[in-house]
Structure formats: structure tokens, C-alpha cells
Design an enzyme around this catalytic site. Structure first.
Site, mmCIF file in Angstrom:
data_model
loop_
_atom_site.group_PDB
_atom_site.id
_atom_site.type_symbol
_atom_site.label_atom_id
_atom_site.label_comp_id
_atom_site.label_asym_id
_atom_site.label_seq_id
_atom_site.Cartn_x
_atom_site.Cartn_y
_atom_site.Cartn_z
ATOM 1 N N ARG A 122 35.055 53.552 42.804
ATOM 2 C CA ARG A 122 33.543 53.304 43.420
ATOM 3 C C ARG A 122 33.117 53.481 45.179
ATOM 4 O O ARG A 122 34.262 53.402 46.052
ATOM 5 C CB ARG A 122 33.423 51.581 42.802
ATOM 6 C CG ARG A 122 32.973 51.306 41.735
ATOM 7 C CD ARG A 122 31.525 52.057 41.818
ATOM 8 N NE ARG A 122 31.856 51.535 39.888
ATOM 9 C CZ ARG A 122 32.227 52.473 39.248
ATOM 10 N NH1 ARG A 122 32.861 53.769 39.617
ATOM 11 N NH2 ARG A 122 31.497 52.287 37.562
ATOM 12 N N GLU A 139 25.556 55.791 46.849
ATOM 13 C CA GLU A 139 24.766 56.979 45.261
ATOM 14 C C GLU A 139 23.580 56.957 45.133
ATOM 15 O O GLU A 139 22.889 57.568 44.406
ATOM 16 C CB GLU A 139 26.204 57.105 44.489
ATOM 17 C CG GLU A 139 26.234 56.127 43.709
ATOM 18 C CD GLU A 139 27.310 56.496 42.995
ATOM 19 O OE1 GLU A 139 29.003 56.338 43.099
ATOM 20 O OE2 GLU A 139 27.869 56.626 41.695
ATOM 21 N N HIS A 183 29.019 61.676 40.769
ATOM 22 C CA HIS A 183 29.949 60.833 39.966
ATOM 23 C C HIS A 183 30.395 61.398 38.665
ATOM 24 O O HIS A 183 29.707 60.539 37.209
ATOM 25 C CB HIS A 183 29.450 59.837 39.974
ATOM 26 C CG HIS A 183 29.563 58.650 39.500
ATOM 27 N ND1 HIS A 183 29.878 56.920 39.895
ATOM 28 C CD2 HIS A 183 30.483 58.019 38.757
ATOM 29 C CE1 HIS A 183 30.694 55.800 38.988
ATOM 30 N NE2 HIS A 183 30.993 56.034 38.102
HETATM 31 P P1 NAI Z 1 41.949 49.584 34.605
HETATM 32 O O1 NAI Z 1 41.028 47.869 34.413
HETATM 33 O O2 NAI Z 1 42.594 49.882 33.809
HETATM 34 O O3 NAI Z 1 42.750 49.634 36.507
HETATM 35 C C1 NAI Z 1 41.972 49.158 37.870
HETATM 36 C C2 NAI Z 1 43.444 48.362 38.580
HETATM 37 O O4 NAI Z 1 43.335 47.956 39.645
HETATM 38 C C3 NAI Z 1 44.539 46.441 37.421
HETATM 39 O O5 NAI Z 1 46.209 47.392 37.284
HETATM 40 C C4 NAI Z 1 44.018 46.153 37.988
HETATM 41 O O6 NAI Z 1 45.424 45.089 38.811
HETATM 42 C C5 NAI Z 1 44.276 46.849 40.096
HETATM 43 N N1 NAI Z 1 43.469 45.779 40.588
HETATM 44 C C6 NAI Z 1 42.265 45.200 40.867
HETATM 45 N N2 NAI Z 1 42.094 44.484 42.009
HETATM 46 C C7 NAI Z 1 42.727 45.052 42.631
HETATM 47 C C8 NAI Z 1 43.102 44.773 44.914
HETATM 48 N N3 NAI Z 1 42.381 44.083 44.278
HETATM 49 N N4 NAI Z 1 44.163 45.192 44.569
HETATM 50 C C9 NAI Z 1 45.401 45.743 43.811
HETATM 51 N N5 NAI Z 1 44.936 46.405 42.804
HETATM 52 C C10 NAI Z 1 43.829 45.599 42.438
HETATM 53 O O7 NAI Z 1 40.538 50.227 35.184
HETATM 54 P P2 NAI Z 1 40.135 51.766 34.983
HETATM 55 O O8 NAI Z 1 39.918 52.256 33.994
HETATM 56 O O9 NAI Z 1 41.398 52.390 35.392
HETATM 57 O O10 NAI Z 1 39.049 51.808 36.494
HETATM 58 C C11 NAI Z 1 39.567 51.850 37.652
HETATM 59 C C12 NAI Z 1 37.832 51.713 37.627
HETATM 60 O O11 NAI Z 1 37.751 53.377 38.427
HETATM 61 C C13 NAI Z 1 36.651 50.972 37.804
HETATM 62 O O12 NAI Z 1 36.939 49.625 38.024
HETATM 63 C C14 NAI Z 1 35.782 51.559 37.611
HETATM 64 O O13 NAI Z 1 35.460 51.680 39.390
HETATM 65 C C15 NAI Z 1 36.211 53.049 38.390
HETATM 66 N N6 NAI Z 1 36.013 54.692 37.211
HETATM 67 C C16 NAI Z 1 35.141 55.618 37.301
HETATM 68 C C17 NAI Z 1 34.686 56.711 37.123
HETATM 69 C C18 NAI Z 1 34.068 57.470 37.714
HETATM 70 O O14 NAI Z 1 32.991 58.715 36.393
HETATM 71 N N7 NAI Z 1 34.240 57.695 38.632
HETATM 72 C C19 NAI Z 1 35.034 55.975 34.963
HETATM 73 C C20 NAI Z 1 35.067 54.649 34.878
HETATM 74 C C21 NAI Z 1 35.692 54.254 35.932
#
Ligand code: NAI
Length: 334
Positions: free
Chosen positions: A235, A264, A296
Site C-alpha cells: 500500500r 493514488e 495498482h
Molecule cells: P496476508 O494477510 O496473507 O499477509 C500479510 C502479512 O503481513 C502477514 O503475514 C502478517 O503477519 C504481516 N503483518 C501484518 N502487520 C504487520 C506488521 N505490523 N509488521 C510485520 N508484519 C506484519 O496478506 P497478503 O494477501 O499477502 O497481502 C499483503 C498486502 O498486499 C495486502 O494487505 C494489500 O495491502 C496488498 N495487496 C496489493 C495488491 C496489488 O494489486 N498491488 C493486491 C492485493 C493485496
């Protein structure tokens, strides 16, 4: 069940229409983003389907509620654009698509890293102008280099696995370390400081929360290895863009590839080619030869779009049938 879709694009409408044949909902697509000005369009729709740059603040949610809305079906994984406390207070149920293709985003992050490192964006332009000079195009072997992965959930772990396949050493960081992933990749969970000091490239895969906002700020950037590549498909507000610009200007940061930008909402997903760009910070980013920006599009694969449509419509069907909601999001308890 009538469903009002906001911020819709042709590429997803056709997918939703096709998947909806098995559900039979009454889908109504609006081009405009959902906000205080447009919420009125959702009057008499029981379900509102929104995307990442819609603004679901307290006032907008209140208007949706008054219009008869009962369910907010996010067709995204992230939900930082929704005031969940307000939704809970108003009795609006919020569901999301927690996973649709981690590979889509992870592969895009890899594409950005490869482009940045081997300067494909520059050579593409040069060759089209019949400039076949190689000056300024030197990259590095990724094989044997150290890559830092911040956030090793679904997307971060898919990214880490690909980089492992490239022969990179991995430094991992997550508040919930995944021991199996670490042993599979022969990698270690380390502190952020160790990632900053050791990594040749760093990729961000944590959600945007109060804890992660501006995680990458002046202090973090100056701790990073000279010449590091920073990849952000998470993000925009994970990175303080002004601090990044300062460190790009000094040359300390070797390059940045960004699929997301903190402001964005007013820029991405739309054609602004006939307008004057008003965002000076974004304009400055565009001047760097070692900055790549995509709007994005990390999620944008056929597989991901199909999964988004299927999960979104299944979420709505579960709500309609009063089945348990697998993908509900609620405000964190205080
Ligand atoms: P996920 O929930 O599987 O993984 C997120 C990880 O971040 C988890 O392992 C969690 O423990 C860790 N985490 C959370 N808060 C934290 C912190 N303060 N410090 C360290 N680690 C922390 O989510 P996923 O599916 O891997 O997605 C990650 C991010 O990618 C989403 O939240 C979204 O913002 C972004 N995203 C971007 C897209 C794009 O098109 N560019 C599409 C989909 C998601």
C-alpha cells in the site's frame, strides 16, 4: 438481490457478468467511485460492492445505510479504506476477498524488480528511438544477492519463493514468522534493521495499518544499504514518499518500483492524459530514471479477476442465505 458496483472497469465487468450466470444476481455497474457525493446512487441496493480507491468513511457509510444497504462486499483483500468501527455501529456487514491470487501480485513485484535492475523501461524506449547504446544500463546478477521480504503472508511468501528460485538469499520479517517458510527457503527471520543493512532489494508485503504506516521513512531509508532497490506492491502509505524522494536525490536509494502510491485515489485507474498533473510529489517521482510506477495493477491477471468475482458473489450469496460468513471483517476490539 440487487448489487451496486462502484469504480468499475470494463475488464472486470465482463468477468463478473460471466461468473454471475451461476448466481443470478441483479448487477448494476457504476463507473464512479463510491464517496459522499456518489453514495446516493446506491439507494435501494441491499448490497454495495466497492474497490480499493472508494472512500467508505463514516458519512458515506451512513448514506448507504439510509439507502437500504445491508452488506458491503469489498472486491479487494485490503480494507484500510473502510471505517470498520462506523460500519459495525451502523450494523453494516463487511466482507472481502482475502485471497484471489497471491501469485499475481508476487509476480508483478518480481517483474518490477527485474525491470528496475536491468533497466528494461529505459532500453525499451531507447530501442524504439533507434538508440542502441548500452551506456547507463548496467544491472547486477540477482543470483547470490540478498532480498529482504517485509510481510511473509500469502503474497510475501509467494514472492520469497520466486526469489529463492533465482538463487537469492532471503531475509524475512513478519510479526507472525512462518517457520516452515524459513526452513523451506533456507532463510531467516531477522529484525527490520538487519534487512535494511543486508538487503540489495527490499519488497513490501504487509497490510497498511497504524503500525505499518510510513514504515519506510527517512530513518529506515538511511539505514538501508547504499544502492538498494525498494519494491512496493503493498500500500502506498507504507512509504513516506517525500522521504523516499530525498533519498533518491542523494543517490542512496538505487531505485524504487511502486505499484501503489499514498495519494493514488486521485490519480490511479483513470486516464489523466489530457490534464495537468496537480500532485507535485508524484510529478517529482516521475522525473527519476530509476523509479518505475504502475497504477495498482499487481492484481490484474485473468486468474485473479475470476477468483475475485467468484469469491465476491459467493460472499453475497452466503449473506443472502444467512450462511456463516467466511470472509467477514470487523473492527478490532479496543
Ligand atoms: P496476508 O494477510 O496473507 O499477509 C500479510 C502479512 O503481513 C502477514 O503475514 C502478517 O503477519 C504481516 N503483518 C501484518 N502487520 C504487520 C506488521 N505490523 N509488521 C510485520 N508484519 C506484519 O496478506 P497478503 O494477501 O499477502 O497481502 C499483503 C498486502 O498486499 C495486502 O494487505 C494489500 O495491502 C496488498 N495487496 C496489493 C495488491 C496489488 O494489486 N498491488 C493486491 C492485493 C493485496
Amino acid at each position: 438481490m440487487r448489487v451496486a458496483f462502484f469504480d468499475t472497469h470494463q475488464f472486470e465487468r465482463s468477468v463478473f457478468e460471466s461468473v454471475n450466470k451461476q448466481f443470478g444476481f441483479d448487477l448494476c455497474f457504476f463507473d464512479v467511485r463510491l464517496n459522499r457525493q456518489t453514495a446516493v446512487l446506491a439507494k435501494d441496493f441491499k448490497v454495495v460492492c466497492s474497490f480499493v480507491n472508494d472512500s467508505l468513511d463514516e458519512e458515506t457509510l451512513g448514506m448507504l445505510k439510509s439507502g437500504g444497504c445491508k452488506l458491503i462486499a469489498l472486491r479487494s483483500a485490503g480494507y484500510n479504506h473502510v471505517n470498520l468501527s462506523a460500519a459495525n455501529l451502523l450494523g453494516l456487514t463487511v466482507v472481502r476477498v482475502p485471497e484471489y491470487s497471491p501469485f499475481a501480485v508476487a509476480e508483478h513485484a518480481v517483474a518490477l524488480l527485474l525491470t528496475l535492475n536491468r533497466k528494461i523501461h529505459r532500453s525499451y524506449q531507447r530501442v524504439r528511438e533507434l538508440n542502441f547504446s548500452l551506456e547507463g544500463l548496467v544491472g547486477m546478477d540477482l543470483h547470490g544477492k540478498t532480498v529482504g521480504v517485509i510481510g511473509t503472508g500469502k503474497i510475501g511468501s509467494a514472492f520469497a519463493r520466486i526469489m529463492h528460485g533465482f538463487g537469492c538469499n532471503l531475509l524475512l520479517f513478519d510479526i507472525s514468522p512462518n517457520g516452515n517458510l524459513a526452513s523451506e527457503l533456507n532463510a531467516s527471520y531477522v529484525t527490520l534493521e538487519e534487512i535494511y543493512q543486508g538487503a540489495h532489494a527490499i519488497s513490501l508485503h504487509v497490510p497498511l495499518t497504524p503500525q505499518t504506516q510510513y514504515l519506510i521513512n527517512q530513518k529506515a531509508l538511511t539505514q538501508m544499504r547504499h544502492g538498494v532497490f525498494l519494491i512496493n506492491t503493498g500500500r502506498g502509505a507504507l512509504v513516506n514518499t517525500k522521504d523516499l524522494i530525498n533519498q533518491l536525490k542523494t543517490g542512496h536509494i538505487g531505485g524504487a518500483a511502486l505499484d501503489v502510491y499514498e495519494e493514488e485515489e486521485s490519480i490511479f485507474f483513470l486516464d489523466h492524459s489530457n490534464e495537468v498533473l496537480q500532485d507535485d510529489t508524484f510529478a517529482r517521482l516521475l522525473t527519476f530514471p530509476n523509479v518505475i510506477i504502475t497504477s495498482h495493477q499487481g492484481f490484474l491477471t485473468q486468474e485473479a479477476l475470476g477468483n475475485i468475482a467468484l469469491t465476491t458473489l459467493t460472499n453475497i450469496q452466503d449473506f443472502e442465505r444467512q450462511n456463516p460468513l467466511k470472509h467477514q471483517v470487523t473492527a478490532p476490539a479496543n
